[in-house]
Design a protein around this motif. Structure first.
Motif, mmCIF file in Angstrom:
data_model
loop_
_atom_site.group_PDB
_atom_site.id
_atom_site.type_symbol
_atom_site.label_atom_id
_atom_site.label_comp_id
_atom_site.label_asym_id
_atom_site.label_seq_id
_atom_site.Cartn_x
_atom_site.Cartn_y
_atom_site.Cartn_z
ATOM 1 N N UNK A 127 8.485 6.365 11.302
ATOM 2 C CA UNK A 127 7.464 6.537 10.269
ATOM 3 C C UNK A 127 6.082 6.155 10.795
ATOM 4 N N UNK A 128 5.998 5.079 11.550
ATOM 5 C CA UNK A 128 4.709 4.663 12.095
ATOM 6 C C UNK A 128 4.138 5.715 13.039
ATOM 7 N N UNK A 129 5.001 6.372 13.800
ATOM 8 C CA UNK A 129 4.538 7.388 14.746
ATOM 9 C C UNK A 129 4.130 8.682 14.060
ATOM 10 N N UNK A 181 3.734 8.043 8.237
ATOM 11 C CA UNK A 181 4.516 7.928 7.003
ATOM 12 C C UNK A 181 4.471 6.487 6.510
ATOM 13 N N UNK A 182 4.093 6.279 5.252
ATOM 14 C CA UNK A 182 4.164 4.957 4.633
ATOM 15 C C UNK A 182 5.605 4.719 4.200
ATOM 16 N N UNK A 183 6.251 3.727 4.784
ATOM 17 C CA UNK A 183 7.679 3.499 4.551
ATOM 18 C C UNK A 183 7.916 2.173 3.840
ATOM 19 N N UNK A 184 8.763 2.235 2.804
ATOM 20 C CA UNK A 184 9.200 1.025 2.104
ATOM 21 C C UNK A 184 10.702 1.091 1.903
ATOM 22 N N UNK A 185 11.364 -0.001 2.226
ATOM 23 C CA UNK A 185 12.785 -0.144 1.903
ATOM 24 C C UNK A 185 12.938 -1.265 0.886
ATOM 25 N N UNK A 186 13.758 -1.006 -0.135
ATOM 26 C CA UNK A 186 14.026 -2.035 -1.126
ATOM 27 C C UNK A 186 15.449 -1.912 -1.634
ATOM 28 N N UNK A 187 15.982 -3.024 -2.107
ATOM 29 C CA UNK A 187 17.352 -3.092 -2.607
ATOM 30 C C UNK A 187 17.334 -3.587 -4.043
ATOM 31 N N UNK A 188 17.903 -2.807 -4.945
ATOM 32 C CA UNK A 188 17.989 -3.212 -6.353
ATOM 33 C C UNK A 188 19.153 -4.184 -6.511
ATOM 34 N N UNK A 189 18.902 -5.405 -6.962
ATOM 35 C CA UNK A 189 19.990 -6.381 -7.062
ATOM 36 C C UNK A 189 20.990 -6.021 -8.154
ATOM 37 N N UNK A 190 22.258 -6.368 -7.920
ATOM 38 C CA UNK A 190 23.277 -6.224 -8.957
ATOM 39 C C UNK A 190 22.873 -7.036 -10.185
#
Length: 440
Positions: free
Chosen positions: A136-138, A141-150
């Motif tokens: 993404x950096x190359x 691309x603006x990249x975000x990873x996130x995890x929705x908690x149970x």
């Protein structure tokens, strides 16, 4: 009245009651949508080879047990009785908590911190996310990873008292600790816990967050991107119109509605192409008031957040497809959202992107690697396993060296559902004379 006559009358009434479900079957249609599973189909007398189906009677028994008349009413009565008297559920996929709270059974292992990923598994996921971020950096691309908690991670207080977590770290905690210094990582649990909310951000009788919880998640994402979040108008209102998926599984005959929150903002985004429902595999939107382009890979938690994201981007695509297709997203925003209980999938399916070239310095050829290939569109997909290791895996093809994702492609390897920390997977435009290198 003679005793024998009473016996006959009692027997007739009992037999008649037993026959009612079968006699009324033609007038009663089983509804599988509420129970979130596919009901058994009527068995065929002959098998695929044209011979008699030896399993006909057992299959018929399964079909009858799931289609007899008034079944859902009986399941509901059983569910209510067990929940009220015993505090248990007739369905292993539903955990009955206190104060009317229901939890998804598949999150029990996460809550109890049992059957967690290994440290190598967590490292594999971090490695895979780092590779995506590097691409993404190359490519702007603006990249975000996130995890929705149970739900029981955020609201453990209503879980049954006999569910006692171990002292181990959960998958979410282990991964968050590893990703704490990554710019692309958004700790959604902290964002939700830090919200000033007048009511819970998750539904009591549903697996997912409500609209308010989704909006809190949206504002956290937009803040991470350095952008303004979607406006929500002047107020929020509450309506009891959400059919809780967990309540529907154990109370299928009831119209079990949960509270849902609504803002009074007038959304202006539009759906493009054929739109059926928010659980469609791919949904495309446009918004005249939005800016930029978005690709968001999401799961069912992405349904409630979709309107807010769609409103703030000029064009957006929301996808539930696996594997993620990363190639070709230049100059867009990429968001990957996954629920906590599915974190292990991040070391299963490598995203479709050209594997990054590297020098592979210090890596040695692995003669015992199990190598498989398949043509995937314009790519050669190379995947397999290596003996136990604790480092990086490279693919050498046509004199070039590429870094592989640490992914165990369980379905392609005929091992669906199995877990293996020693898998590799990569997509290359073309490849011959393939070998695998390992750097410990």
């Amino acid at each position: 009245m003679k005793r024998s006559t009473l016996y006959r009358l009692y027997s007739a009434v009992f037999i008649g009651m037993c026959l009612v479900p079968a006699v009324c079957m033609p007038f009663s249609k089983a509804d599988s949508s509420k129970e979130k599973r596919q009901l058994a189909e009527f068995p065929k007398i002959k098998n695929e080879e044209g011979g008699l189906n030896a399993d006909f009677f057992s299959q018929f028994d399964n079909w009858f047990s799931e289609h007899f008349a008034f079944r859902q009413q009986m399941v509901t009565a059983d569910g209510r009785l067990r929940a009220a008297v015993l505090g248990t559920s007739p369905n292993e996929d539903v955990i009955v908590g206190s104060d009317g709270w229901l939890y998804y059974g598949e999150t029990a292992a996460d809550y109890l911190r049992t059957d967690t990923l290994t440290q190598q598994g967590i490292d594999n996921i971090v490695h895979n996310l780092d590779l995506i971020n590097g691409y993404c950096q190359q490519n702007g691309i603006d990249f975000i990873f996130t995890c929705s908690p149970n739900k029981n991670t955020l609201y453990p207080e209503n879980m049954p008292k006999n569910y006692v977590p171990s002292d181990n770290m959960s998958n979410y905690e282990m991964l968050s600790e590893k990703l704490a210094d990554r710019e692309y990582y958004l700790d959604m649990k902290s964002a939700l816990l830090g919200a000033d909310a007048s009511m819970p951000l998750y539904h009591k009788t549903d697996t997912h967050w409500n609209n308010m919880g989704a909006y809190v998640g949206h504002t956290a994402i937009m803040s991470k991107l350095g952008r303004e979040s979607c406006p929500v108008g002047t107020s929020w209102s509450v309506k009891n119109d959400r059919l809780g998926d967990l309540a529907a599984m154990i109370y299928p005959a009831e119209d079990a509605k949960d509270a849902q929150l609504y803002c009074d903002h007038e959304f202006t985004y539009q759906y493009l192409g054929h739109f059926r429902a928010l659980d469609d595999v791919s949904i495309k939107t446009s918004s005249e008031s939005g800016q930029g382009e978005l690709t968001m890979y999401r799961d069912s938690y992405g349904e409630a957040i979709l309107p807010f994201m769609a409103e703030t981007f000029a064009s957006a695509e929301f996808s539930r497809a696996v594997p993620y297709i990363i190639d070709g997203l230049n100059n867009r925003t990429l968001i990957i959202e996954i629920v906590e209980r599915n974190l292990g999938n991040l070391q299963k399916y490598a995203p479709v992107m050209t594997a990054p070239e590297t020098d592979g310095e210090g890596a040695a050829e692995c003669a015992d690697a199990d190598i498989h290939t398949e043509q995937y569109g314009p790519y050669m997909h190379i995947f397999g396993t290596v003996p136990e290791y604790n480092g990086r895996i490279f693919i050498k093809a046509d004199g070039k060296v590429y870094e592989a994702f640490n992914c165990f492609e369980d379905k392609l390897l005929g091992c669906e559902g199995e877990r293996n920390d020693c898998g590799f997977s990569a997509y290359i435009q073309s490849a011959e004379d393939i070998s695998v290198l390992v750097k410990n």
